[in-house]
Motif scaffolding. Structure first.
Motif, short mmCIF file in Angstrom:
data_model
loop_
_atom_site.label_atom_id
_atom_site.label_comp_id
_atom_site.label_asym_id
_atom_site.label_seq_id
_atom_site.Cartn_x
_atom_site.Cartn_y
_atom_site.Cartn_z
N SER A 121 21.89 -12.20 13.52
CA SER A 121 22.41 -10.98 12.92
C SER A 121 23.59 -10.53 13.76
O SER A 121 23.67 -10.85 14.95
CB SER A 121 21.34 -9.88 12.87
N ARG A 122 24.50 -9.81 13.15
CA ARG A 122 25.65 -9.31 13.92
C ARG A 122 25.21 -8.32 14.98
O ARG A 122 25.92 -8.08 15.95
CB ARG A 122 26.67 -8.67 12.98
N ARG A 123 24.02 -7.74 14.80
CA ARG A 123 23.45 -6.82 15.80
C ARG A 123 22.20 -7.45 16.40
O ARG A 123 21.24 -7.75 15.68
CB ARG A 123 23.11 -5.48 15.15
N LEU A 124 22.21 -7.67 17.70
CA LEU A 124 21.10 -8.35 18.38
C LEU A 124 19.79 -7.58 18.20
O LEU A 124 18.73 -8.19 17.99
CB LEU A 124 21.42 -8.51 19.87
N GLU A 125 19.85 -6.26 18.28
CA GLU A 125 18.64 -5.45 18.12
C GLU A 125 18.02 -5.67 16.74
O GLU A 125 16.80 -5.76 16.61
CB GLU A 125 18.98 -3.97 18.32
N LYS A 126 18.87 -5.76 15.75
CA LYS A 126 18.39 -5.99 14.39
C LYS A 126 17.74 -7.36 14.26
O LYS A 126 16.70 -7.51 13.61
CB LYS A 126 19.54 -5.85 13.39
N ALA A 127 18.36 -8.36 14.89
CA ALA A 127 17.80 -9.72 14.85
C ALA A 127 16.42 -9.75 15.51
O ALA A 127 15.47 -10.35 14.99
CB ALA A 127 18.75 -10.69 15.55
N ASN A 128 16.30 -9.11 16.66
CA ASN A 128 15.02 -9.11 17.38
C ASN A 128 13.95 -8.33 16.64
O ASN A 128 12.78 -8.74 16.59
CB ASN A 128 15.22 -8.55 18.79
N ASP A 129 14.33 -7.19 16.07
CA ASP A 129 13.37 -6.39 15.31
C ASP A 129 12.87 -7.17 14.09
O ASP A 129 11.68 -7.10 13.74
CB ASP A 129 14.01 -5.08 14.86
N ARG A 183 23.27 -12.85 18.27
CA ARG A 183 24.34 -12.10 17.60
C ARG A 183 25.66 -12.88 17.59
O ARG A 183 26.62 -12.46 16.97
CB ARG A 183 24.55 -10.74 18.27
N ASP A 184 25.70 -14.00 18.33
CA ASP A 184 26.88 -14.87 18.34
C ASP A 184 26.53 -16.15 17.59
O ASP A 184 25.58 -16.85 17.95
CB ASP A 184 27.29 -15.20 19.78
#
Length: 336
Positions: free
Chosen positions: A33-41, A54-55
């Motif tokens: 995801s472009r936002r790491l927090e969103k990917a982890n959640d 995020r990369d």
């Protein structure tokens, strides 16, 4: 065990992962995801210890996965699928796989150099039993006189558009619009059931930015026409039909095949519906799983090629429809 990486954290990605967990043989390991927090959640919703990224380069270089499922905005499908192939990953990409035939040709050339890789367009209804049932019934018709196929569903993002915003699904920059989002289901129906039309014309209702909110497409075949009625700015509850010589194949929805009937000349109805899964992605995931788990099988490789051939034809018809209506995407200009 197939290790899965996903691009996108929307509802459709969750539905796909749920399907892999129900089918079995998969493990979610990587989320982009472009936002790491969103990917982890997002990753925490599922069993296991999937890693968030995020990369995108790091995702492909360090992510521990064999197959990537791509559910990003339409305009990003091509570049992300290309990067996945070059990173030696199998690809499952949401429809539409590409914005235009030029992009599709690039992917095909890359795949020809990577014979061990598999590439699937996730056209879920194309794999469903009711879709195949309709195809079989059409083959039994002595004469086909045409079809009327409808899929019109009001998008929650349309309210944002009316408020002055430009969501991805209503943006030419992100290859959005009614044809790309919902019309693709009906084009798949037509191409798979009747073949490639000799002429394709689209009559859209264009919004303020030139994108299509809804419209009607006419596909011309030798001896008959197929009408496609689709949109994202209104709801339709019309059924869809295929016409023979008196007999009619009736379906509740050409994209969501929950019920199919064969109606004879006298109006007698015969329910020919096959079992329907709760998660509409189950059947396609079963098919992809079977192929990927026996990736050395020549028969499975041919099956992928057959599916890919239909995807290429659908991509061409979609592009022809857009061109007939003078709807252009940013990605179209990148290959000129």
């Amino acid at each position: 065990m197939l290790k899965l990486g996903v691009i996108g954290t929307g509802w459709i990605t969750k539905q796909f992962i749920d399907a892999t967990q129900e089918v079995g043989g998969w493990k979610l390991t990587s989320v982009f995801s472009r936002r790491l927090e969103k990917a982890n959640d997002f990753a925490k919703q599922f069993k296991g210890e999937a890693v968030g990224y995020r990369d995108l380069d790091t995702f492909f270089q360090e992510g521990d996965f064999d197959v990537v499922y791509i559910a990003s905005p339409n305009s990003l499908h091509f570049s992300q699928a290309r990067q996945a192939i070059m990173a030696d990953k199998h690809v499952i990409v949401e429809k539409p796989a590409c914005s235009n035939p030029s992009e599709m040709k690039v992917l095909i050339r890359l795949l020809r150099r990577k014979h061990h890789l598999f590439y699937f367009e996730a056209a879920r209804h194309f794999h469903e039993e009711n879709f195949k049932t309709i195809a079989q019934q059409i083959k039994k018709m002595k004469t086909v006189q045409g079809a009327t196929l409808t899929y019109m569903k009001y998008s929650s993002h349309y309210d944002d558009f009316l408020a002055g915003k430009e969501p991805n699904v209503f943006s030419p920059v992100f290859s959005g619009g009614a044809l790309q989002d919902l019309g693709v289901y009906l084009v798949y129906d037509a191409v798979a059931w009747f073949g490639v039309p000799i002429r394709a014309v689209y009559f859209p209702h264009k919004l303020r930015n030139g994108i299509d909110g809804k419209g009607i497409a006419i596909l011309q075949y030798p001896g008959f026409e197929v009408t496609l009625n689709f949109g994202k700015t209104a709801n339709s509850y019309l059924a869809s039909e295929v016409y023979g010589m008196g007999e009619t194949i009736w379906m509740n929805n050409a994209a969501d095949l929950q019920k199919v009937e064969l109606i004879d000349k006298q109006g007698n109805k015969n329910d020919i519906t096959k079992a329907v899964t709760t998660n509409p992605m189950i059947t396609e995931v079963k098919n992809f799983t079977a192929v990927l788990q026996s990736s050395n099988s020549l028969a499975n490789k041919q099956l992928m090629e057959d599916w890919l051939a239909v995807a290429v034809q659908v991509n061409r018809v979609m592009y022809d429809l857009r061109q007939s209506a003078h709807i252009n995407f940013r990605s179209d200009y990148e290959f000129r």
